[in-house]
Design a protein around this motif. Structure first.
Motif, PDB file in Angstrom:
ATOM      1  N   PRO A 152      13.730  -3.254  -9.684  1.00  0.00           N
ATOM      2  CA  PRO A 152      12.377  -2.721  -9.477  1.00  0.00           C
ATOM      3  C   PRO A 152      11.295  -3.787  -9.430  1.00  0.00           C
ATOM      4  N   TRP A 153      11.560  -4.960 -10.027  1.00  0.00           N
ATOM      5  CA  TRP A 153      10.560  -6.025 -10.006  1.00  0.00           C
ATOM      6  C   TRP A 153      10.339  -6.571  -8.594  1.00  0.00           C
ATOM      7  N   LEU A 154      11.244  -6.235  -7.653  1.00  0.00           N
ATOM      8  CA  LEU A 154      11.064  -6.663  -6.273  1.00  0.00           C
ATOM      9  C   LEU A 154      10.044  -5.797  -5.529  1.00  0.00           C
ATOM     10  N   THR A 155       9.708  -4.640  -6.090  1.00  0.00           N
ATOM     11  CA  THR A 155       8.768  -3.734  -5.438  1.00  0.00           C
ATOM     12  C   THR A 155       7.416  -4.411  -5.292  1.00  0.00           C
ATOM     13  N   SER A 156       6.942  -4.496  -4.065  1.00  0.00           N
ATOM     14  CA  SER A 156       5.734  -5.280  -3.806  1.00  0.00           C
ATOM     15  C   SER A 156       4.792  -4.558  -2.867  1.00  0.00           C
ATOM     16  N   CYS A 157       3.662  -5.176  -2.671  1.00  0.00           N
ATOM     17  CA  CYS A 157       2.669  -4.665  -1.735  1.00  0.00           C
ATOM     18  C   CYS A 157       3.236  -4.571  -0.320  1.00  0.00           C
ATOM     19  N   ALA A 158       4.180  -5.462   0.012  1.00  0.00           N
ATOM     20  CA  ALA A 158       4.782  -5.458   1.345  1.00  0.00           C
ATOM     21  C   ALA A 158       5.535  -4.158   1.613  1.00  0.00           C
ATOM     22  N   HIS A 159       6.216  -3.610   0.586  1.00  0.00           N
ATOM     23  CA  HIS A 159       6.907  -2.336   0.748  1.00  0.00           C
ATOM     24  C   HIS A 159       5.909  -1.229   1.083  1.00  0.00           C
ATOM     25  N   ILE A 160       4.789  -1.240   0.383  1.00  0.00           N
ATOM     26  CA  ILE A 160       3.769  -0.210   0.591  1.00  0.00           C
ATOM     27  C   ILE A 160       3.155  -0.344   1.979  1.00  0.00           C
ATOM     28  N   GLN A 161       2.872  -1.564   2.370  1.00  0.00           N
ATOM     29  CA  GLN A 161       2.261  -1.812   3.674  1.00  0.00           C
ATOM     30  C   GLN A 161       3.190  -1.387   4.807  1.00  0.00           C
ATOM     31  N   ALA A 162       4.486  -1.645   4.657  1.00  0.00           N
ATOM     32  CA  ALA A 162       5.446  -1.285   5.699  1.00  0.00           C
ATOM     33  C   ALA A 162       5.500   0.221   5.930  1.00  0.00           C
ATOM     34  N   LEU A 163       5.259   0.986   4.875  1.00  0.00           N
ATOM     35  CA  LEU A 163       5.305   2.442   4.981  1.00  0.00           C
ATOM     36  C   LEU A 163       3.993   3.035   5.486  1.00  0.00           C
ATOM     37  N   LEU A 164       2.886   2.457   5.053  1.00  0.00           N
ATOM     38  CA  LEU A 164       1.579   3.020   5.398  1.00  0.00           C
ATOM     39  C   LEU A 164       1.053   2.524   6.739  1.00  0.00           C
ATOM     40  N   LYS A 165       1.663   1.470   7.295  1.00  0.00           N
ATOM     41  CA  LYS A 165       1.189   0.920   8.566  1.00  0.00           C
ATOM     42  C   LYS A 165       2.334   0.765   9.559  1.00  0.00           C
ATOM     43  N   SER A 166       3.115   1.833   9.701  1.00  0.00           N
ATOM     44  CA  SER A 166       4.276   1.767  10.598  1.00  0.00           C
ATOM     45  C   SER A 166       4.049   2.560  11.880  1.00  0.00           C
ATOM     46  N   ARG A 167       2.837   2.549  12.372  1.00  0.00           N
ATOM     47  CA  ARG A 167       2.465   3.188  13.639  1.00  0.00           C
ATOM     48  C   ARG A 167       2.815   4.675  13.632  1.00  0.00           C
ATOM     49  N   GLU A 168       3.663   5.109  14.595  1.00  0.00           N
ATOM     50  CA  GLU A 168       3.916   6.533  14.736  1.00  0.00           C
ATOM     51  C   GLU A 168       4.593   7.121  13.494  1.00  0.00           C
ATOM     52  N   GLN A 169       5.365   6.319  12.780  1.00  0.00           N
ATOM     53  CA  GLN A 169       6.123   6.822  11.640  1.00  0.00           C
ATOM     54  C   GLN A 169       5.414   6.579  10.312  1.00  0.00           C
ATOM     55  N   CYS A 170       4.142   6.286  10.342  1.00  0.00           N
ATOM     56  CA  CYS A 170       3.447   5.897   9.118  1.00  0.00           C
ATOM     57  C   CYS A 170       3.348   7.055   8.136  1.00  0.00           C
ATOM     58  N   TRP A 171       3.319   6.689   6.878  1.00  0.00           N
ATOM     59  CA  TRP A 171       3.166   7.638   5.785  1.00  0.00           C
ATOM     60  C   TRP A 171       1.704   7.677   5.352  1.00  0.00           C
ATOM     61  N   SER A 172       1.289   8.824   4.827  1.00  0.00           N
ATOM     62  CA  SER A 172      -0.008   8.875   4.161  1.00  0.00           C
ATOM     63  C   SER A 172       0.188   8.410   2.723  1.00  0.00           C
ATOM     64  N   LEU A 173      -0.898   8.024   2.075  1.00  0.00           N
ATOM     65  CA  LEU A 173      -0.805   7.553   0.693  1.00  0.00           C
ATOM     66  C   LEU A 173      -0.314   8.661  -0.223  1.00  0.00           C
ATOM     67  N   ALA A 174      -0.776   9.885   0.012  1.00  0.00           N
ATOM     68  CA  ALA A 174      -0.346  11.015  -0.815  1.00  0.00           C
ATOM     69  C   ALA A 174       1.146  11.278  -0.651  1.00  0.00           C
ATOM     70  N   GLU A 175       1.638  11.214   0.588  1.00  0.00           N
ATOM     71  CA  GLU A 175       3.070  11.408   0.822  1.00  0.00           C
ATOM     72  C   GLU A 175       3.893  10.328   0.135  1.00  0.00           C
ATOM     73  N   LEU A 176       3.429   9.107   0.214  1.00  0.00           N
ATOM     74  CA  LEU A 176       4.163   7.997  -0.382  1.00  0.00           C
ATOM     75  C   LEU A 176       4.244   8.138  -1.898  1.00  0.00           C
ATOM     76  N   VAL A 177       3.156   8.542  -2.524  1.00  0.00           N
ATOM     77  CA  VAL A 177       3.166   8.692  -3.977  1.00  0.00           C
ATOM     78  C   VAL A 177       4.152   9.775  -4.392  1.00  0.00           C
ATOM     79  N   GLN A 178       4.162  10.896  -3.682  1.00  0.00           N
ATOM     80  CA  GLN A 178       5.128  11.939  -4.028  1.00  0.00           C
ATOM     81  C   GLN A 178       6.560  11.441  -3.819  1.00  0.00           C
TER      82      GLN A 178
END
Length: 447
Positions: free
Chosen positions: A143-169
């Motif tokens: 879990p210590w590998l979890t970084s801002c890069a993981h979050i950015q990859a999910l929230l800024k993935s163009r057509e497949q992007c996640w919303s912040l609320a979806e990601l938190v759930q």
């Protein structure tokens, strides 16, 4: 809500007060009534109680909190569709080869309308769900590998992007299921064997085990008796009106025969559906949801990389940072999780407060989290070597394929005390994964 600055101060005060309570007998009776009520609701709604709830039922105060959280994240209103939630749970459980949970959530996934083809392997799922694979395996094993890069990859993935609320759930579901794998493994290292591969505790594959305490009594269609059968049962009720009874008696024998024939056909079809679904789930292999089987836990304390710094609770804590952030992005979940954390450390137990704190802090320690105000010499003083090996195995690699690394003997320990230890490890791991992921989200938000 009262937020304490020290994770264990509140539980310690509560435990001392409980010990001086002159109505302790009444508290015990109340807890027995609570667990009876939970089981009764489960039996009424599903005609069975799952194996995990049976284990946790030795601590009904905690079980109630657990069931409430489980129901909220998987069944209540939220940004993610219900099939996606259960598929994420499958992905999480598969990381530890927890067949029990993989099959359980596969059944739930189908029950809420999930596409059967998605269960073939991870590549059959939509691309946006596959994007969770990286953060899923990081949280599960390192879990210590979890970084801002993981979050950015999910929230800024163009057509497949996640919303912040979806990601938190999604993160909450991942952490919840990872930690639940620890409890399943710790409660019984053999519980992932073939005996549980078809369906948990012999229940039908569309059985929902964790929503019993929340009044969810919607019986699946396959378990609902046909209307004709209900009518026949009601006709045996002596309280029915005599006129209605006479009318039923006057029905022709031919009508009864036709009805019985339809009933038999309906039951045959339903039984066939159940058998086919069980067969599908029986062959659901957890490894098909894993993209990197060699990625596993590594000793955090022995890592040489300088950029993996110890996570210090004084810099980012659940009470001061995580709770407020998660509650803002995913309404009310912070309160439910906080109740779980408080509940598990305030349970009546033979374990001393110091021992409970040692278990909690050592679990965090092997996951890279440290408390500056805690003397870790207490861990060596209170926990013998086999105890520490057990905690590390359950918290870090709860995998049936590694059952040999679970050496602790429970022969001299009461079942309720053993379960309490596993609950402490599970909740400490859950909080650790949440802290890592919420810190990464915080870092992304301030960029």
């Amino acid at each position: 809500m009262i937020i304490c600055t020290n994770k264990m101060e509140y539980p310690l005060r509560a435990q001392c007060h409980r010990g001086q309570n002159p109505c302790q007998k009444q508290v015990v009776n109340d807890e027995r009534e609570r667990v009876s009520l939970l089981f009764m609701k489960a039996l009424v709604s599903r005609s069975s109680v799952d194996a995990v709830s049976q284990q946790m039922a030795t601590h009904p105060q905690y079980l109630e909190s657990f069931l409430r959280t489980q129901h909220y994240i998987l069944h209540m209103d939220g940004p993610l569709p219900l099939p996606h939630r259960h598929y994420i749970a499958i992905m999480a459980a598969a990381q530890h080869h927890c067949n029990y949970l993989v099959h359980l959530h596969s059944a739930q996934f189908l029950r809420v309308g999930g596409d059967l083809l998605w269960l073939q392997d991870l590549q059959a799922a939509p691309a946006r769900l596959r994007l969770l694979d990286q953060i899923n395996k990081a949280l599960a094993h390192q879990p210590w590998l979890t970084s801002c890069a993981h979050i950015q990859a999910l929230l800024k993935s163009r057509e497949q992007c996640w919303s912040l609320a979806e990601l938190v759930q999604a993160v909450v579901i991942l952490a919840h299921c990872h930690s639940l794998c620890s409890f399943v493994f710790g409660s019984d290292p053999e519980s992932n064997s073939a005996s549980l591969s078809k369906s948990p505790n012999g229940t039908p594959p569309n059985y929902c085990p964790f929503d019993a305490a929340n009044g969810n009594t919607n019986v699946p269609q396959s378990l609902t008796p046909p209307r004709e059968l209900v009518t026949q049962r009601r006709s045996l009720d002596p309280s029915n009106d005599m006129t209605c009874l006479k009318e039923r008696i006057q029905r022709s024998q031919e009508e009864f025969e036709k009805r019985d024939e339809r009933l038999m056909q309906t039951q045959t079809l339903q039984q066939t559906d159940l058998e086919e679904e069980e067969e599908v789930l029986c062959f659901t292999d957890s490894s098909c949801f894993i993209t990197d089987p060699d990625f596993c836990y590594q000793e955090f304390a022995r890592r040489d990389e300088d950029h993996f710094q110890v996570f210090r609770v004084q810099d980012y804590s659940w009470e001061d940072h995580g709770f407020s952030l998660i509650n803002r992005l995913y309404s009310d979940i912070g309160h439910l999780l906080d109740d779980r954390f408080r509940s598990v450390v305030t349970l009546p137990s033979l374990h001393s407060p110091d021992l409970r704190r040692a278990i909690w802090n050592y679990t965090h320690c092997v996951l890279g989290i440290r408390y500056d105000d805690y003397d870790y010499g207490e861990v060596n003083h209170l926990l013998e070597r086999n105890y520490k090996l057990y905690i590390k195995a359950v918290a870090c690699f709860p995998d049936v394929t590694k059952a040999s690394v679970c050496p602790l003997s429970w022969t001299s320990i009461k079942a309720s005390e053993r379960i309490h230890v596993n609950l402490l490890i599970m909740e400490a791991r859950l909080q650790a994964e949440l802290l890592y992921s919420l810190r990464a989200i915080t870092q992304f938000m301030i960029l």
